[in-house]
Design an enzyme around this catalytic site. Structure first.
Site, PDB file in Angstrom:
ATOM      1  N   GLU A   1     -17.090 -13.761   4.077  1.00 46.01           N
ATOM      2  CA  GLU A   1     -15.763 -14.798   4.120  1.00 46.01           C
ATOM      3  C   GLU A   1     -14.574 -13.142   3.738  1.00 46.01           C
ATOM      4  O   GLU A   1     -15.211 -13.296   2.343  1.00 46.01           O
ATOM      5  CB  GLU A   1     -16.083 -15.705   2.893  1.00 46.01           C
ATOM      6  CG  GLU A   1     -14.796 -17.303   2.201  1.00 46.01           C
ATOM      7  CD  GLU A   1     -15.426 -17.775   1.943  1.00 46.01           C
ATOM      8  OE1 GLU A   1     -14.461 -19.045   1.801  1.00 46.01           O
ATOM      9  OE2 GLU A   1     -16.442 -18.026   1.312  1.00 46.01           O
TER      10      GLU A   1
ATOM     11  N   GLU B   1     -13.335 -28.144   2.591  1.00 47.60           N
ATOM     12  CA  GLU B   1     -13.994 -27.070   0.674  1.00 47.60           C
ATOM     13  C   GLU B   1     -12.682 -27.451   0.037  1.00 47.60           C
ATOM     14  O   GLU B   1     -11.868 -26.826   0.362  1.00 47.60           O
ATOM     15  CB  GLU B   1     -13.934 -25.907   1.267  1.00 47.60           C
ATOM     16  CG  GLU B   1     -14.880 -25.776  -0.328  1.00 47.60           C
ATOM     17  CD  GLU B   1     -14.663 -24.137   0.675  1.00 47.60           C
ATOM     18  OE1 GLU B   1     -15.635 -23.416  -0.527  1.00 47.60           O
ATOM     19  OE2 GLU B   1     -13.850 -23.119   0.701  1.00 47.60           O
TER      20      GLU B   1
END
Length: 271
Positions: free
Chosen positions: A155, A256
């Site tokens: 990520e 998220e």
């Protein structure tokens, strides 16, 4: 093509946090979700007691929620840390100790995506030393994930909130993904495409989606700025989310963001 073409999952480490961890899967189910994801739920403990792992697995199963994403141990998250795998010494060892624990837990629940956060730069340690350690640990993580039929995710975070994190755009994360795949030969490392972090980094999201959606093993969203629910910031999800499909991403989209109560998912009907 619209929002209904996507399967959304709830990140239980940032949503429903007013509840104890073991109550969050049922809350997600009550809100209409059948899929969830988690940061490593024991931030200070790479190897938690077996009964705690079993209790979380039971809570997910009883609620009828499928775990679709899980972080490997990443240090104190939320908190000062941004991963452990490139941090020499004790943190790297904790990451390694966690690999089989996290992979086995994910595998037992049919979770097919494991995220390995790279970790912050450490003052006094040359970047090339950290990067060599990172590649070594990511290769171990890729093998652990492969053993349970899972993808390893890498990520990019944003430099505004994570100034010492070295992977701050999609290209940097994909470069690491390619190195891991070349090292292991497994081909199971993929990009975690987090649209919030990329937006905060100033990226043109339409361009990023067009270029990298097919490289993504998972997608996460939050509005920017603010990391709230879609509709609270400046991002146009009514345009971006269909573009993901058109560009070749057909997996779940992780929610998220920070929101509480009835407002947390109202945007799904507003759109």
């Amino acid at each position: 093509m619209g929002l209904s073409d996507h399967r959304f999952d709830v990140n239980l480490s940032i949503l429903f946090t007013e509840l104890p961890l073991l109550q969050r899967p049922a809350a997600a189910a009550a809100a209409g979700f059948t899929a969830v994801e988690l940061w490593w739920p024991w931030p200070g403990t790479p190897v938690p007691p077996d009964d705690e792992l079993a209790a979380l697995g039971d809570a997910l199963t009883r609620a009828g929620t499928q775990l679709v994403g899980l972080n490997f141990y990443a240090g104190l998250l939320p908190g000062p840390d941004r991963g452990a795998l490139s941090v020499p010494g004790a943190e790297s060892e904790r990451f390694r100790a966690n690999l089989d624990v996290a992979a086995d837990f994910a595998g037992s629940l049919g979770c097919r995506a494991l995220n390995a956060l790279y970790g912050n730069r450490v003052e006094g340690v040359p970047a090339q030393v950290q990067d060599a350690l990172a590649l070594e640990n990511l290769a171990l993580a890729a093998r652990a994930a492969d053993r349970v039929g899972a993808t390893l995710l890498v990520e990019a975070l944003n430099a505004v909130e994570s100034p010492r994190y070295p992977l701050t755009d999609a290209a940097a994360a994909v470069e690491v993904v390619d190195k891991v795949n070349a090292t292991t030969g497994l081909g199971n490392a993929r990009l975690l495409l987090d649209l919030y972090h990329l937006a905060m980094g100033g990226a043109d999201l339409g361009e990023v989606v067009a270029r990298y959606a097919r490289r993504a093993g998972h997608v996460q969203i939050a509005d920017a700025p603010g990391r709230g629910a879609p509709g609270t910031g400046s991002l146009d999800f009514a345009e971006l989310l269909p573009r993901l499909r058109e560009a070749g991403y057909d997996g779940p989209v992780g929610l998220e963001y920070r929101a509480a109560g009835a407002d947390a998912f109202r945007w799904l009907t507003d759109f």
